[in-house]
Design a protein around this motif. Structure first.
Motif, PDB file in Angstrom:
ATOM      1  N   GLY A   7      14.342  23.958  19.185  1.00 13.16           N
ATOM      2  CA  GLY A   7      14.061  24.910  18.252  1.00 13.16           C
ATOM      3  C   GLY A   7      15.005  26.127  18.017  1.00 13.16           C
ATOM      4  O   GLY A   7      15.316  26.617  16.874  1.00 13.16           O
ATOM      5  N   SER A   8      15.663  26.509  19.049  1.00 16.74           N
ATOM      6  CA  SER A   8      16.678  27.291  18.932  1.00 16.74           C
ATOM      7  C   SER A   8      18.112  27.055  18.383  1.00 16.74           C
ATOM      8  O   SER A   8      18.429  27.751  17.376  1.00 16.74           O
ATOM      9  N   LEU A   9      18.480  25.662  18.486  1.00 15.14           N
ATOM     10  CA  LEU A   9      19.312  24.936  18.023  1.00 15.14           C
ATOM     11  C   LEU A   9      19.198  24.818  16.410  1.00 15.14           C
ATOM     12  O   LEU A   9      20.050  25.158  15.610  1.00 15.14           O
ATOM     13  N   TYR A  10      18.056  24.689  16.275  1.00 17.45           N
ATOM     14  CA  TYR A  10      17.551  24.147  14.713  1.00 17.45           C
ATOM     15  C   TYR A  10      17.665  25.753  14.069  1.00 17.45           C
ATOM     16  O   TYR A  10      18.210  25.690  12.930  1.00 17.45           O
ATOM     17  N   THR A  11      17.127  26.854  14.441  1.00 18.24           N
ATOM     18  CA  THR A  11      17.208  27.938  13.821  1.00 18.24           C
ATOM     19  C   THR A  11      18.554  28.575  13.776  1.00 18.24           C
ATOM     20  O   THR A  11      19.012  29.224  12.577  1.00 18.24           O
ATOM     21  N   CYS A  12      19.631  28.374  14.616  1.00 17.33           N
ATOM     22  CA  CYS A  12      20.947  28.525  14.600  1.00 17.33           C
ATOM     23  C   CYS A  12      21.674  27.798  13.307  1.00 17.33           C
ATOM     24  O   CYS A  12      22.542  28.412  12.813  1.00 17.33           O
TER      25      CYS A  12
END
Length: 646
Positions: free
Chosen positions: A165-170
């Motif tokens: 989720g963090s990588l997708y948001t970035c």
């Protein structure tokens, strides 16, 4: 010469008559056996055949001066320990036992009794009446069950989801929450740090202050559990001015008041907009239940599996492994949230008794609000009648069951036994009926608040409310110190019933007034204390810290036995527990609680209430003032704000 002989004979007879009294005075508590003594744990288990036992020892009560002194000392059980019931952690190898004696039978018990009897008699001249083996420990490694591997899989899955989720948001910055972005560490960190404006800022600050006091109280309870070198420090504390601080347990009423206020504020807002009915109940109940469960069950799994594997010591099995066993055995008490109906000493995560009581009061208060929905003209009368009944229930319960004043149940020996068999603590602290009045006071405060918005009650300029707001601080302090002498005397049945029905509810009423005073901006001094910005984030961590802090205390105490209690050591223990608890609460919130809240919001399709939407749904200006309060219901709707304790 004759007179001198007569005088000597008189003195001799006087001494002979009072010899027993002199002995009883001579054997003060410094001659009593230590409450808890542990032998070298690591040294015992270095032997391949080593076996380590934790044993509760009951001493014989005979006519010896020391035994009679102990019995006399224990009679004042509100401030003294019972030194006839002691704990020993003993290496079985010294007593002729080995790892083949891990099954507790009569042979093992009699051998330990004989061994301990010799040690205690040689040192104190006292005999052992009986022994109860609490646990057995060897150096053999226990095989891992499926539950341990499931815990690894669960933690790995949560970490991978948050990483994804963090990588997708970035890579693809979006504001709308989706199944993937619900696990965004960046977004959840922003929510924790309060990037979004709230109306009820005082709620988060009250949560933090309450949690702070709870951590301090539980640190004191840990010291009072009899695992220290100088038990007299605790007994002196209970017999002096420090005993007043045992009544800090009433700060839990803050959570009940906040819960009642936020729940009623949300439901009454729905009633005003004609959005409430029987069809809403399943969604409300599901929303409340699912906001609690994910983080709670995650901690249950960790407590039952890997936390007990993190260390060892002479008390580790007793205070850490024991709770893990209770989580494996009694986890089902937490699923329906009925843990407060079972004995406290055998519960998994026993500090979560509050969640059970809050859930039960949430359900019951919904019935009250349903009646207000059906009979809106009689809402005020119904709430006042319910307030009277809720306080009357506490009075009648205490009087009929002949319960002691609740503050006298927080005594050294009851703390040491984890309130085992104490009816006063069970009925006057853990039960939903004893906390009903506090929760209902929050509901009543929400009703007053909503009426001020819809019926144009000018509470902001109310002199009565301003005076009550100013007095709320002293009332909170007075309710904490109320009944300070009840540790030193026996209260009558009527006095105990009066105390139990008024003390904590006076505190709850003062908290409700503080909430209303902050909402109407009545006093800058109180508002600056209750709306300080750094406390907003700490307040959102209240639920996680509630679940974590007792584990921090247990793992700290499980490694050692016999440290010295003092004011300085208490402050250092509290500071350490506070820091470690909140450091661990941050990842638990960001990785577990916040994502679970995001998913729940998506599941139930709840929408944030904004000032514009409120204004648009009230064309006649019925709730016009509410438009000035951005997201007035958001704190009770959004799990992102750490509102599981609401």
């Amino acid at each position: 010469m004759r007179k001198l002989c007569v005088l000597c004979a008189f003195v001799f007879l006087l001494n002979a008559v009072s010899a027993e009294d002199v002995d009883l005075r001579y054997f003060t508590r410094r001659y009593f056996p230590r409450l808890s003594v542990g032998e070298d744990f690591d040294g015992c288990l270095e032997n391949t055949d080593g076996v380590y036992y934790s044993v509760d020892v009951q001493l014989k009560q005979d006519e010896s001066p020391l035994s009679k002194s102990i019995q006399l000392h224990a009679k004042d059980n509100m401030i003294h320990y019972n030194y006839s019931n002691i704990h020993r952690a003993i290496c079985g190898t010294i007593c002729g036992l080995n790892k083949t004696h891990t099954v507790i039978n009569e042979t093992v018990r009699s051998t330990l009794k004989s061994c301990l009897n010799k040690k205690i008699y040689d040192k104190y001249g006292l005999e052992v009446d009986s022994v109860t083996v609490f646990y057995v420990k060897t150096n053999d490694k226990e095989p891992l069950s499926f539950l341990y591997y499931f815990a690894i899989f669960l933690v790995a899955t949560i970490l991978l989801l948050n990483l994804g989720g963090s990588l997708y948001t970035c890579a693809f910055p979006v504001e709308k929450t989706s199944l993937i972005t619900a696990f965004s560490i960046k977004n959840n960190w922003k929510e924790l740090c309060g990037s979004e404006k709230e109306s009820f800022k005082c709620i988060q600050a009250l949560r933090f202050y309450t949690n702070l006091v709870t951590l301090a109280l539980h640190s004191g309870v840990f010291l009072s559990s009899g695992l220290i070198q100088n038990e007299e420090y605790i007994e002196d504390a209970f017999s002096g001015i420090k005993s007043s601080f045992t009544n800090l347990r009433i700060v839990m009423q803050t959570f009940f008041v906040i819960g009642g206020f936020l729940m009623a504020n949300k439901v009454l807002g729905m009633i005003e907009k004609n959005q409430f009915g029987l069809k809403c109940l399943p969604k409300l109940l599901l929303n409340r239940y699912l906001r609690i469960m994910p983080t709670l069950l995650f901690m249950v799994v960790l407590t039952a599996t890997w936390i007990p594997k993190m260390g060892s010591g002479c008390l580790w099995e007793r205070v850490v492994v024991h709770e893990g066993l209770m989580c494996k055995k009694n986890w089902w008490h937490l699923v329906p949230l009925v843990q407060n109906f079972f004995p406290f000493e055998n519960e998994c995560l026993p500090q979560t008794w509050y969640l059970g009581a809050d859930w039960q009061l949430f359900n019951f208060s919904l019935i009250i609000l349903l009646l207000i929905w059906k009979f809106p003209k009689h809402g005020g009368k119904l709430l006042l009648i319910t307030s009277f009944i809720s306080i009357l229930v506490i009075f009648l319960q205490s009087y009929i069951l002949n319960l002691r004043p609740i503050r006298s149940s927080i005594s050294p020996d009851l703390i040491r036994t984890r309130f085992q068999g104490d009816d006063t603590m069970f009925y006057s602290y853990f039960s939903p009926q004893c906390n009903w009045a506090g929760y209902h006071i929050g509901v009543l405060a929400a009703y007053i608040y909503r009426k001020s918005l819809t019926d144009n009650w000018d509470l902001k300029n109310s002199r009565i409310l301003k005076m009550l707001f100013l007095a709320s601080g002293p009332i909170v302090a007075a309710s904490i110190f109320m009944g300070g002498d009840l540790h030193k005397r026996e209260a009558s049945r009527f006095e105990a019933a009066i105390f139990n029905s008024l003390d904590q509810n006076l505190f709850a009423a003062a908290i409700a007034v503080q909430i209303l005073g902050c909402l109407f901006k009545m006093n800058d001094f109180y508002i600056n204390i209750l709306e300080w910005k750094p406390l907003q984030s700490l307040g959102r961590l209240s639920y996680c810290s509630l679940l974590i802090h007792t584990g921090v205390l247990r793992t700290y105490g499980g490694h050692q036995l016999g440290f010295t209690a003092s004011d300085y050591n208490f402050v250092m223990l509290f500071a350490g527990v506070f820091c470690v608890t909140y450091v661990l609460s941050v990842p638990l919130y960001i990785l577990v609680e916040a994502p679970a809240g995001n998913l729940l919001r998506m599941l139930l399709n709840s929408k944030k209430v904004t000032a514009e939407s409120v204004h648009a749904t009230n064309e006649k200006g019925v709730v016009k003032k509410m438009a000035e309060k951005i997201n007035a219901q958001q704190i009770s709707d959004s799990p992102m704000n750490g509102n599981v304790l609401s």
